[in-house]
Design an enzyme around this catalytic site. Structure first.
Site, PDB file in Angstrom:
ATOM      1  CG  ASP A   8      24.547  16.796 -46.337  1.00 51.87           C
ATOM      2  OD1 ASP A   8      25.445  16.535 -46.224  1.00 51.87           O
ATOM      3  OD2 ASP A   8      23.635  17.347 -47.362  1.00 51.87           O
ATOM      4  CE  LYS A  68      54.756  40.768  -8.713  1.00 55.97           C
ATOM      5  NZ  LYS A  68      54.486  39.573  -9.858  1.00 55.97           N
ATOM      6  CG  PHE A 101      61.059  40.659 -12.651  1.00 58.77           C
ATOM      7  CD1 PHE A 101      62.046  40.801 -13.845  1.00 58.77           C
ATOM      8  CD2 PHE A 101      60.006  38.844 -12.660  1.00 58.77           C
ATOM      9  CE1 PHE A 101      61.794  40.458 -14.713  1.00 58.77           C
ATOM     10  CE2 PHE A 101      60.847  38.058 -13.790  1.00 58.77           C
ATOM     11  CZ  PHE A 101      61.801  39.000 -14.619  1.00 58.77           C
ATOM     12  CG  ASP A 150      56.117  31.253 -13.370  1.00 55.91           C
ATOM     13  OD1 ASP A 150      56.936  30.377 -13.228  1.00 55.91           O
ATOM     14  OD2 ASP A 150      56.072  32.421 -12.723  1.00 55.91           O
TER      15      ASP A 150
END
Length: 649
Positions: free
Chosen positions: A560, A93, A76, A187
């Site tokens: 309990d 990027k 991309f 990824d």
């Protein structure tokens, strides 16, 4: 032919245009003639739409970045060097705005920016800034000049176990940070993990990352890189996936580094998927990789996500302590196996391992989760893609933290407001009362004002446990035989070993804990999901975990008793039981338990020897009698301080 060459060849051809068809007559091609072009178009990456940035890219506020070398491309985006006016170099990027064709794509990009921007960890690529021009969006990142783990493996073919131990510890530390913030990377692969100048690993590329809310718990998009995709991802909407996909990826990367290629690799993607679904892989017969490494890989690559070890358990596997562990990795590792690895002594390895865990923040306090805000997805300017909340120059107030479900107090309140809030919260005030009473009794015994005697037998303790709080909650088995789960929402369900009856503990801040009992044939439907989780952990613990002692099994809900709260520390894990028992499991596998409001103390040795005495007699003797503990005084001080700290929370 490489994908780059294929793209270049395709881009150089004019297809179905009047200029290259005789007489301008465009004929409709037959079905067979369009098959190949369609296949070629499928190979074309969206990154091909990214235009080379101008020599100087300027942000909205006029700051200039000088474009440098082309670093590479993914599906991309393309990546370039960028140098600021002070000469500092970054990686940019670069995403083409032409590739952002709809609101979904835009939301995905902005979510990536928001998630990455909120990450500050030594083993995650540091986000620097983001900005845009008319053509591209730029995400400015810390530059990692020593390539990636994939490049190292290509150069080396195989990587030694000591180096992989070091790499895996750094990766686990970074992923634990992500998961604490409720972020799933989705990824993780060798090509997305980079080396900084000091050869420390940095996880990058958050393009597929997502925030998993505590309410939904799962995602259903099929995404990732074929060799690394977990089986539950392939199930799509049928199964859904969550944090465990990153655990699976750790196993894939570890296998690839040690054996030279991913375990399910094949030329055909569909074959890869079939192998993943059926867990069809094997270890090379001629490999000398240790059995301890194989054990860890098998567990990491469990088809059932719930069978995979949680992050806190991975570094407890024998493999990390069974061989050399380097203090660091040098650039020599990019080319060849370092020569000095076999000379690292066991004692030095254990110290290096401990230092590495500390450096990656294994024991740090959990961070608040990431939240994607509406303002992060909406730009204030009509032509701008990036909202002002994300870009530019807004890195000091990068994101809004969200308080976790159980935190009700705000640190900025003054002390008396905090005290009033605690008094209004019955659960907190009840726990504080027990803590105060226990500390008071201990101080009375220490000062000689009280000489308590042992008033009961061995206390009910937590004999097995599994921390799965990144999804369901904390599961445990009591020495009385009950198996319970303290769910993330504060509710608890307990079940005995040989019965379908349950004990349900509902958390109510105004009235405390409300306890209800249901027989197996009368359990409300609303609790069925809780019971399923308890049954899973019951089966898991019976199959995989050993009791810490040979305690009796009464097969009933003893008084309990249930787990109210647990706390992890660098030295121990602390359990607070509803009957006022405080159990400390230390890292060296010794357990010390305070019961009877602090008047009774129990020691369980690593050999499961149990000794229960009055606190007075142990303090008088300055240790236990039959099972002396070498560091009793130090651990006793730890325990008292932990009780004090809990009151002040």
């Amino acid at each position: 032919m490489s994908s780059t060459r294929a793209l270049q060849a395709l881009n150089g051809v004019q297809m179905n245009t009047k200029s290259n068809v005789p007489n301008g007559n465009v004929k409709t091609p037959v079905k067979s003639s369009v098959t190949k072009p369609e296949k070629k178009r499928k190979k074309e990456k969206l990154s091909s739409l990214c235009k080379t940035p101008p020599s100087v890219v300027r942000t909205r506020n006029g700051r200039g970045y000088h474009r440098g070398l082309f670093l590479g491309e993914g599906g991309f985006a393309r990546c370039f060097q960028m140098k600021d006016e002070a000469g500092k170099v970054f990686a940019a990027k670069t995403v083409a705005k032409a590739s952002i064709k709809n609101e979904k794509t835009k939301t995905k990009l902005l979510s990536e920016i928001k998630i990455h921007k909120s990450m500050v960890h030594p083993n995650i690529v540091q986000f620097v800034d983001c900005f845009e021009d008319d053509i591209n969006v730029y995400i400015l990142l810390e530059i990692c000049p020593n390539q990636s783990l994939m490049d190292l493996l290509k150069n080396r073919k195989l990587v030694s176990e000591p180096e992989v131990r070091f790499f895996m510890t750094q990766i686990v530390g970074a992923i634990k940070y992500l998961h604490r913030r409720r972020v799933v990377h989705r990824d993780l692969k060798l090509g997305n993990i980079f080396f900084d100048p000091d050869m420390n690993l940095k996880i990058g590329d958050f393009g597929l990352a997502t925030v998993v809310s505590s309410s939904s718990g799962k995602r259903y998009t099929i995404c990732g890189t074929p060799n690394y995709i977990a089986p539950e991802v392939l199930g799509g909407k049928t199964t859904g996936h969550s944090f465990e996909v990153d655990i699976w990826a750790i196993g894939i990367m570890m296998y690839a580094l040690l054996f030279g290629k991913p375990p399910f690799q094949a030329k055909d993607v569909q074959i890869i998927y079939d192998r993943i679904k059926h867990n069809e892989y094997k270890f090379p017969e001629d490999s000398t990789v240790s059995e301890e490494a194989r054990v860890l890989i098998r567990d990491l690559l469990s088809t059932d996500p719930l069978q995979r070890p949680v992050l806190d358990d991975i570094l407890d596997y024998d493999w990390f302590k069974s061989g050399p562990f380097p203090s660091s990795v040098s650039v020599e590792s990019l080319r060849q196996t370092p020569n000095n690895l076999s000379f690292i002594a066991r004692e030095e390895s254990l110290i290096n391992f401990a230092n590495c865990k500390q450096a990656v923040g294994i024991h740090e306090v959990p961070k608040n989760p990431v939240e994607i805000l509406k303002t992060d997805l909406e730009s204030e300017q009509p032509k701008a893609l990036l909202p002002q909340s994300l870009s530019p120059n807004n890195t000091k107030s990068k994101y809004k933290e969200v308080a976790t479900v159980n935190i009700k107090s705000v640190k900025s309140k003054i002390t008396n407001q905090l005290a009033n809030a605690h008094n209004d919260n019955k659960t907190i005030s009840s726990m504080n009362d027990q803590l105060s009473n226990t500390l008071y009794a201990m101080e009375e015994i220490e000062s000689g004002k009280s000489r308590s005697i042992r008033t009961s037998g061995d206390p009910v303790i937590i004999s097995k446990w599994v921390d799965y709080s990144n999804k369901h909650g904390f599961s445990y088995q009591l020495s009385s035989g009950s198996i319970g789960v303290l769910f993330n929402n504060g509710q608890s369900v307990l079940k005995t070993v040989d019965s379908n009856d349950i004990c349900y503990v509902a958390l109510d801040e105004k009235s405390g804990w409300n306890i209800s009992h249901y027989q197996g044939d009368s359990i409300p439907m609303l609790l069925s999901r809780y019971v399923e989780v308890v049954d899973f952990f019951k089966k898991y613990m019976n199959a995989h975990l050993a009791d810490v002692s040979s305690g009796s099994n009464s097969n009933r809900f003893t008084q309990d008793i249930f787990l109210r709260r647990y706390t992890r520390d660098a030295n121990y894990i602390m359990f607070e039981l509803s009957n006022g028992t405080y159990q400390f499991n230390f890292k060296d596998h010794h357990k010390i338990i305070l019961s009877d409001c602090g008047r009774t103390i129990t020691h369980i040795s690593p050999a499961k020897e149990v000794e229960t005495l009055s606190l007075w007699s142990v303090l008088e003797n300055q240790n236990f009698i039959k099972t002396p503990e070498q560091f009793f005084n130090v651990k006793y001080d730890f325990m008292k301080q932990a009780l004090r700290d809990k009151i002040l929370m």
